[in-house]
Design a protein around this motif. Structure first.
Motif, PDB file in Angstrom:
ATOM      1  N   ARG A 152       0.852  -1.063   0.035  1.00 41.04           N
ATOM      2  CA  ARG A 152      -0.125   0.116  -0.162  1.00 41.04           C
ATOM      3  C   ARG A 152       0.819   1.185   0.197  1.00 41.04           C
ATOM      4  NH1 ARG A 152      -2.716  -4.072   0.661  1.00 41.04           N
ATOM      5  NH2 ARG A 152      -4.901  -4.439   0.452  1.00 41.04           N
ATOM      6  N   LEU A 153       1.997   1.263   0.584  1.00 40.06           N
ATOM      7  CA  LEU A 153       2.807   2.244   0.659  1.00 40.06           C
ATOM      8  C   LEU A 153       3.472   2.553  -0.792  1.00 40.06           C
ATOM      9  CD1 LEU A 153       4.519   1.929   4.035  1.00 40.06           C
ATOM     10  CD2 LEU A 153       3.178   3.806   3.452  1.00 40.06           C
ATOM     11  N   ALA A 154       3.996   1.329  -1.410  1.00 39.03           N
ATOM     12  CA  ALA A 154       4.659   1.501  -2.622  1.00 39.03           C
ATOM     13  C   ALA A 154       3.606   1.908  -3.582  1.00 39.03           C
ATOM     14  CB  ALA A 154       5.376  -0.018  -3.032  1.00 39.03           C
ATOM     15  N   ILE A 155       2.478   1.585  -3.771  1.00 43.47           N
ATOM     16  CA  ILE A 155       1.416   1.709  -4.661  1.00 43.47           C
ATOM     17  C   ILE A 155       0.977   3.193  -4.419  1.00 43.47           C
ATOM     18  CG2 ILE A 155      -1.042   1.479  -5.532  1.00 43.47           C
ATOM     19  CD1 ILE A 155      -0.448  -1.599  -5.017  1.00 43.47           C
ATOM     20  N   GLY A 156       0.565   3.585  -3.283  1.00 40.66           N
ATOM     21  CA  GLY A 156       0.057   5.204  -2.924  1.00 40.66           C
ATOM     22  C   GLY A 156       1.022   5.983  -3.075  1.00 40.66           C
ATOM     23  N   PHE A 157       2.275   5.860  -3.072  1.00 38.17           N
ATOM     24  CA  PHE A 157       3.388   6.798  -3.303  1.00 38.17           C
ATOM     25  C   PHE A 157       4.216   6.326  -4.436  1.00 38.17           C
ATOM     26  CE2 PHE A 157       2.896   6.910   1.524  1.00 38.17           C
ATOM     27  CZ  PHE A 157       2.351   7.991   1.611  1.00 38.17           C
ATOM     28  N   ARG A 158       3.817   5.475  -5.263  1.00 43.70           N
ATOM     29  CA  ARG A 158       4.050   5.475  -6.731  1.00 43.70           C
ATOM     30  C   ARG A 158       5.708   5.088  -6.651  1.00 43.70           C
ATOM     31  NH1 ARG A 158      -0.506   5.305  -7.186  1.00 43.70           N
ATOM     32  NH2 ARG A 158      -1.824   6.600  -8.901  1.00 43.70           N
ATOM     33  N   LYS A 159       6.084   3.994  -6.006  1.00 47.06           N
ATOM     34  CA  LYS A 159       7.658   3.536  -5.919  1.00 47.06           C
ATOM     35  C   LYS A 159       7.803   2.929  -7.065  1.00 47.06           C
ATOM     36  CE  LYS A 159      10.844   1.636  -2.428  1.00 47.06           C
ATOM     37  NZ  LYS A 159      11.595   2.963  -2.309  1.00 47.06           N
ATOM     38  N   ILE A 160       8.876   3.285  -7.725  1.00 39.25           N
ATOM     39  CA  ILE A 160       9.279   2.934  -9.064  1.00 39.25           C
ATOM     40  C   ILE A 160       9.978   1.437  -8.951  1.00 39.25           C
ATOM     41  CG2 ILE A 160      10.479   3.685 -11.231  1.00 39.25           C
ATOM     42  CD1 ILE A 160      10.205   6.485  -9.989  1.00 39.25           C
ATOM     43  N   PRO A 161       9.352   0.588  -9.961  1.00 40.50           N
ATOM     44  CA  PRO A 161       9.977  -0.871 -10.114  1.00 40.50           C
ATOM     45  C   PRO A 161      11.358  -0.624 -10.976  1.00 40.50           C
ATOM     46  CG  PRO A 161       8.073  -0.692 -11.171  1.00 40.50           C
ATOM     47  CD  PRO A 161       8.286   0.747 -10.574  1.00 40.50           C
ATOM     48  N   GLY A 162      12.123  -1.859 -10.844  1.00 49.29           N
ATOM     49  CA  GLY A 162      13.246  -1.970 -11.624  1.00 49.29           C
ATOM     50  C   GLY A 162      14.578  -1.739 -11.211  1.00 49.29           C
ATOM     51  N   GLU A 163      14.727  -0.658 -10.175  1.00 48.91           N
ATOM     52  CA  GLU A 163      16.179  -0.632  -9.901  1.00 48.91           C
ATOM     53  C   GLU A 163      16.420  -1.351  -8.803  1.00 48.91           C
ATOM     54  OE1 GLU A 163      16.365   3.839  -9.263  1.00 48.91           O
ATOM     55  OE2 GLU A 163      15.333   4.191 -11.343  1.00 48.91           O
TER      56      GLU A 163
END
Length: 152
Positions: A134-145
């Motif tokens: 929920r934190l990652a989705i809500g604050f748009r944490k960027i995948p891949g790095e």
């Protein structure tokens, strides 16, 4: 990214890390089981950052590509142990809590595989990954790095 929760509220972020560290280091749950639970909850929640992170960690720690690819359809495979299957069913029940209210039959299956303490700790692991998602989705944490880490 909208904001970095670790910078915006360090104390809250460290509290979440504390729960995560307890589950990882102080519970008796297998690291490989926790990685499957984290991946499955993240798949259900559609958390691209966490799917990227946990799939990389799982691979570095010995998980097979076959099991990771089949995880979203685990019921139709023979790749998972009874203990893993019970944990995955419990993960789905708690992650999708409004759909089934943690059904008695799922609870009965997970209790066959987990003692009381381990079941509480498994539930805390599921609660924790759902919080991180929920934190990652809500604050748009960027995948891949994300760079994977070896556990243990």
């Amino acid at each position: 990214m909208r904001l970095d929760p670790a910078k915006a509220s360090p104390a809250a972020y460290h509290a979440m890390l504390g729960l995560e560290n307890f589950v990882r280091k102080s519970s008796k749950l297998e690291g490989s089981l926790l990685q499957l639970v984290e991946m499955r909850a993240s798949q259900i929640n559609g958390c691209a950052f966490s799917i990227d992170m946990h799939s990389k960690d799982a691979r570095v720690n010995g998980e097979t590509e076959q099991r990771l690819y089949a995880l979203s359809a685990w019921r139709g495979t023979s790749f998972f142990t009874n203990r893993e299957r019970a944990a995955l069913a419990w993960t789905e029940a708690l992650t999708l809590i409004t759909e089934g209210r943690a059904p008695d039959e799922v609870y009965a299956e997970v209790r066959k595989e987990f003692g009381e303490e381990d079941l509480v700790n498994l539930s805390l692991a599921i609660i924790t990954i759902n919080g991180w998602n929920r934190l990652a989705i809500g604050f748009r944490k960027i995948p891949g790095e994300y760079q994977p880490r070896k556990i243990g």
